[in-house]
Design a protein around this motif. Structure first.
Motif, PDB file in Angstrom:
ATOM      1  N   UNK A 108     -23.273  26.612 -45.752  1.00 52.41           N
ATOM      2  CA  UNK A 108     -22.034  27.372 -45.948  1.00 52.41           C
ATOM      3  C   UNK A 108     -22.130  28.798 -45.416  1.00 52.41           C
ATOM      4  N   UNK A 109     -23.080  29.048 -44.546  1.00 52.61           N
ATOM      5  CA  UNK A 109     -23.154  30.371 -43.902  1.00 52.61           C
ATOM      6  C   UNK A 109     -23.028  30.176 -42.390  1.00 52.61           C
ATOM      7  N   UNK A 110     -21.785  30.221 -41.892  1.00 58.42           N
ATOM      8  CA  UNK A 110     -21.577  29.924 -40.464  1.00 58.42           C
ATOM      9  C   UNK A 110     -22.243  30.928 -39.528  1.00 58.42           C
ATOM     10  N   UNK A 111     -22.599  32.115 -40.043  1.00 56.41           N
ATOM     11  CA  UNK A 111     -23.241  33.106 -39.171  1.00 56.41           C
ATOM     12  C   UNK A 111     -24.759  33.023 -39.199  1.00 56.41           C
ATOM     13  N   UNK A 112     -25.298  32.192 -40.086  1.00 53.35           N
ATOM     14  CA  UNK A 112     -26.752  32.208 -40.303  1.00 53.35           C
ATOM     15  C   UNK A 112     -27.491  31.279 -39.353  1.00 53.35           C
ATOM     16  N   UNK A 113     -28.743  31.651 -39.119  1.00 54.84           N
ATOM     17  CA  UNK A 113     -29.693  30.739 -38.488  1.00 54.84           C
ATOM     18  C   UNK A 113     -30.332  29.957 -39.636  1.00 54.84           C
ATOM     19  N   UNK A 114     -30.197  28.657 -39.609  1.00 51.81           N
ATOM     20  CA  UNK A 114     -30.835  27.823 -40.634  1.00 51.81           C
ATOM     21  C   UNK A 114     -32.224  27.434 -40.144  1.00 51.81           C
ATOM     22  N   UNK A 115     -33.236  27.993 -40.790  1.00 51.12           N
ATOM     23  CA  UNK A 115     -34.616  27.702 -40.395  1.00 51.12           C
ATOM     24  C   UNK A 115     -35.178  26.606 -41.293  1.00 51.12           C
ATOM     25  N   UNK A 116     -35.745  25.604 -40.658  1.00 54.31           N
ATOM     26  CA  UNK A 116     -36.406  24.501 -41.363  1.00 54.31           C
ATOM     27  C   UNK A 116     -37.882  24.559 -41.038  1.00 54.31           C
ATOM     28  N   UNK A 147     -25.565  25.561 -38.189  1.00 54.55           N
ATOM     29  CA  UNK A 147     -24.878  24.430 -38.826  1.00 54.55           C
ATOM     30  C   UNK A 147     -23.465  24.899 -39.147  1.00 54.55           C
ATOM     31  N   UNK A 148     -22.505  24.439 -38.359  1.00 46.19           N
ATOM     32  CA  UNK A 148     -21.120  24.893 -38.524  1.00 46.19           C
ATOM     33  C   UNK A 148     -20.204  23.681 -38.565  1.00 46.19           C
ATOM     34  N   UNK A 149     -19.442  23.580 -39.652  1.00 49.11           N
ATOM     35  CA  UNK A 149     -18.495  22.467 -39.816  1.00 49.11           C
ATOM     36  C   UNK A 149     -19.168  21.109 -39.600  1.00 49.11           C
ATOM     37  N   UNK A 150     -20.389  20.985 -40.105  1.00 49.02           N
ATOM     38  CA  UNK A 150     -21.074  19.705 -40.021  1.00 49.02           C
ATOM     39  C   UNK A 150     -21.752  19.423 -38.691  1.00 49.02           C
ATOM     40  N   UNK A 173     -32.446  19.390 -40.244  1.00 52.35           N
ATOM     41  CA  UNK A 173     -31.543  19.394 -41.399  1.00 52.35           C
ATOM     42  C   UNK A 173     -31.215  17.986 -41.898  1.00 52.35           C
ATOM     43  N   UNK A 174     -31.363  17.784 -43.194  1.00 57.80           N
ATOM     44  CA  UNK A 174     -31.002  16.499 -43.796  1.00 57.80           C
ATOM     45  C   UNK A 174     -29.480  16.418 -43.919  1.00 57.80           C
ATOM     46  N   UNK A 175     -29.000  15.249 -44.257  1.00 56.40           N
ATOM     47  CA  UNK A 175     -27.560  15.078 -44.446  1.00 56.40           C
ATOM     48  C   UNK A 175     -27.052  16.052 -45.524  1.00 56.40           C
ATOM     49  N   UNK A 176     -27.849  16.220 -46.570  1.00 50.64           N
ATOM     50  CA  UNK A 176     -27.484  17.160 -47.639  1.00 50.64           C
ATOM     51  C   UNK A 176     -27.446  18.591 -47.107  1.00 50.64           C
ATOM     52  N   UNK A 177     -28.437  18.943 -46.302  1.00 49.72           N
ATOM     53  CA  UNK A 177     -28.468  20.296 -45.719  1.00 49.72           C
ATOM     54  C   UNK A 177     -27.191  20.568 -44.931  1.00 49.72           C
ATOM     55  N   UNK A 178     -26.799  19.580 -44.157  1.00 44.87           N
ATOM     56  CA  UNK A 178     -25.625  19.746 -43.291  1.00 44.87           C
ATOM     57  C   UNK A 178     -24.359  19.856 -44.142  1.00 44.87           C
ATOM     58  N   UNK A 179     -24.271  18.986 -45.162  1.00 47.30           N
ATOM     59  CA  UNK A 179     -23.086  18.987 -46.015  1.00 47.30           C
ATOM     60  C   UNK A 179     -22.910  20.269 -46.808  1.00 47.30           C
TER      61      UNK A 179
END
Lengths: 90, 163
Positions: free
Chosen positions: B109-117, B142-145, B100-106
């Protein structure tokens, strides 16, 4: 005047987990101020420097408010407002 | 802040079907050099990534992605009607690693999701031809940064029953 506001998962910390809450206001600005009274802190997640945050989408009856006046968009009883954070990144 | 908290995830693993994994990789390759994006929806609270929904990258960019706002609303209304949530939110990086890039992290907004890159940086040669290089496929919370990588478990294709 009751307007249903759909709250996204990320902001349900402000609504004790509720997916939708009622609020009132004749404009989006007024509605958000009313939300803030009952759900302190939520306004700052929607508005920044007096404008809607770039990566927060708000819809009134399925219309993106950016196309219908932004924060000055008008509301009437029974309207449905949906808040969705952008799904975006780099 | 209210008293409501997001559930904890003691088992940090994304379980995904081979077909869905393949569909995400194919989407990323197809849209290269632009970033590809989409979700895999599943029943709310189930953590089952079941319904593959590729989205258009409205930014049409090699360095940014964003769901079109009208399509975003349609997607969420559809998931709502099906009692689903985005179990996976995926996007590709086409020149950098699958982290995850800095933008991705910022913007996450889905605290329940798996963020796949997915990274397609090694899949194409200079001329844009397919180089058969490896695709990177990684998953994160990705939760709260805070970024936490998790394992990816791929389940084999469903066996067709023959009688």
């Amino acid at each position: 005047m009751a307007i249903e506001v759909r709250i996204p998962t990320i902001l349900r910390t402000y609504t004790d987990g509720a997916k939708a809450v009622d609020a009132s206001g004749e404009t989006l600005t007024a509605l958000i101020d009313d939300l803030e009274v009952n759900h302190p802190g939520i306004k700052g997640r929607l508005i920044e420097n007096g404008d809607l945050r770039r990566f927060v989408n708000v819809y009134i009856n399925d219309e993106d408010v950016r196309f219908i006046g932004g924060l000055e968009a008008t509301l009437t009883d029974g309207d449905q407002v949906v808040v969705l954070p952008a799904v975006a990144g780099g | 802040m209210g008293s409501h908290r997001f559930p904890a995830y003691p088992c940090r693993v994304l379980t995904i079907a081979q077909e869905t994994y393949d569909a995400i990789v194919a989407h990323a390759k197809r849209d290269h050099p632009d970033e590809a994006c989409g979700v895999v929806a599943g029943p709310e609270g189930s953590d089952r990534a079941e319904r593959f929904v590729p989205m258009v990258n409205a930014a049409g960019s090699p360095t940014f992605y964003e769901f079109d706002s009208t399509e975003l609303l349609a997607l969420y209304k559809d998931m709502d009607a099906r009692d689903e949530e985005p179990v996976v939110v995926y996007h590709s990086h086409t020149a950098t690693e699958a982290y995850p890039s800095r933008t991705d992290i910022g913007l996450a907004s889905e605290p329940n999701a798996h963020y796949v890159l997915i990274s397609t940086r090694h899949c194409f040669d200079e001329a844009g031809g397919n180089s058969d290089g490896p695709v990177e496929f990684r998953s994160y919370r990705i939760i709260d940064g805070v970024v936490t990588e998790e394992d990816v478990a791929i389940t084999p294709p469903q066996q067709t029953q023959t009688v």
